[in-house]
Design a protein around this motif. Structure first.
Motif, PDB file in Angstrom:
ATOM      1  N   THR A 193       0.803  -1.224   0.000  1.00  0.00           N
ATOM      2  CA  THR A 193       0.000   0.000   0.000  1.00  0.00           C
ATOM      3  C   THR A 193       0.834   1.271   0.000  1.00  0.00           C
ATOM      4  O   THR A 193       0.323   2.331  -0.367  1.00  0.00           O
ATOM      5  CB  THR A 193      -0.935   0.019   1.218  1.00  0.00           C
ATOM      6  OG1 THR A 193      -0.148   0.047   2.425  1.00  0.00           O
ATOM      7  CG2 THR A 193      -1.807  -1.226   1.243  1.00  0.00           C
TER       8      THR A 193
ATOM      9  N   ASP B 265       0.246   5.849  -3.095  1.00  0.00           N
ATOM     10  CA  ASP B 265      -0.396   5.127  -1.996  1.00  0.00           C
ATOM     11  C   ASP B 265      -1.690   4.482  -2.481  1.00  0.00           C
ATOM     12  O   ASP B 265      -2.501   5.118  -3.156  1.00  0.00           O
ATOM     13  CB  ASP B 265      -0.687   6.078  -0.832  1.00  0.00           C
ATOM     14  CG  ASP B 265       0.593   6.564  -0.162  1.00  0.00           C
ATOM     15  OD1 ASP B 265       1.611   5.855  -0.266  1.00  0.00           O
ATOM     16  OD2 ASP B 265       0.571   7.650   0.443  1.00  0.00           O
TER      17      ASP B 265
ATOM     18  N   VAL C  77      -5.601  -0.381   1.452  1.00  0.00           N
ATOM     19  CA  VAL C  77      -5.514  -1.833   1.629  1.00  0.00           C
ATOM     20  C   VAL C  77      -6.668  -2.538   0.919  1.00  0.00           C
ATOM     21  O   VAL C  77      -6.486  -3.571   0.269  1.00  0.00           O
ATOM     22  CB  VAL C  77      -5.507  -2.196   3.129  1.00  0.00           C
ATOM     23  CG1 VAL C  77      -5.506  -3.708   3.308  1.00  0.00           C
ATOM     24  CG2 VAL C  77      -4.297  -1.578   3.817  1.00  0.00           C
TER      25      VAL C  77
ATOM     26  N   ALA D 146      -5.984  -2.724  -2.753  1.00  0.00           N
ATOM     27  CA  ALA D 146      -4.935  -3.698  -3.044  1.00  0.00           C
ATOM     28  C   ALA D 146      -5.481  -5.119  -3.001  1.00  0.00           C
ATOM     29  O   ALA D 146      -5.200  -5.946  -3.880  1.00  0.00           O
ATOM     30  CB  ALA D 146      -3.783  -3.536  -2.059  1.00  0.00           C
TER      31      ALA D 146
END
Length: 209
Positions: free
Chosen positions: A28, A33, A36, A39
């Motif tokens: 992450t 960025d 989560v 991702a």
């Protein structure tokens, strides 16, 4: 008196969970960025896991997670596991917690093989060439060390250690000799290999590891 310490199953489970958490968190953070949840959505959808069909994420997040960070993270985990296994094998053989593969010439053999692949130009032709040469070099180093240490069908640990040091020094000298005949570009390639890194790791490197 030798005191044997057994690892607690709970400690192993906690370490495994910690590894997974750190691996997920590493996906992450970076120049871009990625949350989560995004991702996990990328990974789940690419693996066709139930519940992730039609997950919402951008093309940029897909490229960053699936093609850049996830291969790099997996290579790091696999390489770390391989180093741990090799260290454990050497420590078991020599009954010494400070033992490492360099004791019996494995590291020197791998370096010689890698230098040879660079000197012959094979490393630039295929990504599999240098690992193959390094692996063959380490195998040859082990065979030579065992051949020198074997006495009447047995291999004394102390003799194996001394033979490994001698083989390591010999292969180190051969590596240095090869480096003197290489141009600056090939020297930089060898130095980059020796230092190591996870930059530009792809799924091919994951399969190789």
């Amino acid at each position: 008196m030798i005191i044997k310490r057994e690892r607690s199953p709970l400690a192993i489970i906690l370490l495994a969970v910690l590894l997974v958490v750190i691996a997920c968190v590493s996906l992450t953070f970076g120049q871009i960025d990625v949350p989560v949840g995004k991702a996990l959505a990328v990974i789940g959808s690419q693996l066709n896991l139930p519940g992730f069909t039609g997950a919402d994420y951008s093309r940029e997040q897909l490229a960053v997670i699936w093609y850049i960070r996830l291969p790099r993270m997996l290579v790091g985990v696999l390489v770390g596991a391989a180093l741990g296994i090799s260290g454990a094998v050497m420590q078991g053989i020599f009954s010494n917690p400070l033992a490492d593969p360099g004791l019996i010439g494995i590291s020197s053999g791998a370096a010689t093989g890698a230098v040879l692949s660079i000197a012959l130009g094979a490393a630039s032709g295929s990504m599999f060439a240098m690992p193959a040469f390094a692996f063959c070099g380490s195998i040859c180093a082990v065979c030579l060390t065992v051949f020198l240490a074997m006495r009447n069908g047995k291999i004394p640990v102390m003799t194996l250690l001394l033979a490994g040091v001698a083989v390591g020094m010999l292969l180190g000298a051969i590596t240095s000799g090869l480096l003197t005949f290489m141009n600056e570009q090939k020297l930089q390639q060898y130095l980059f290999w020796m230092v190591g890194g996870l930059d530009y790791r792809r799924w091919e490197h994951v399969y190789l590891a």
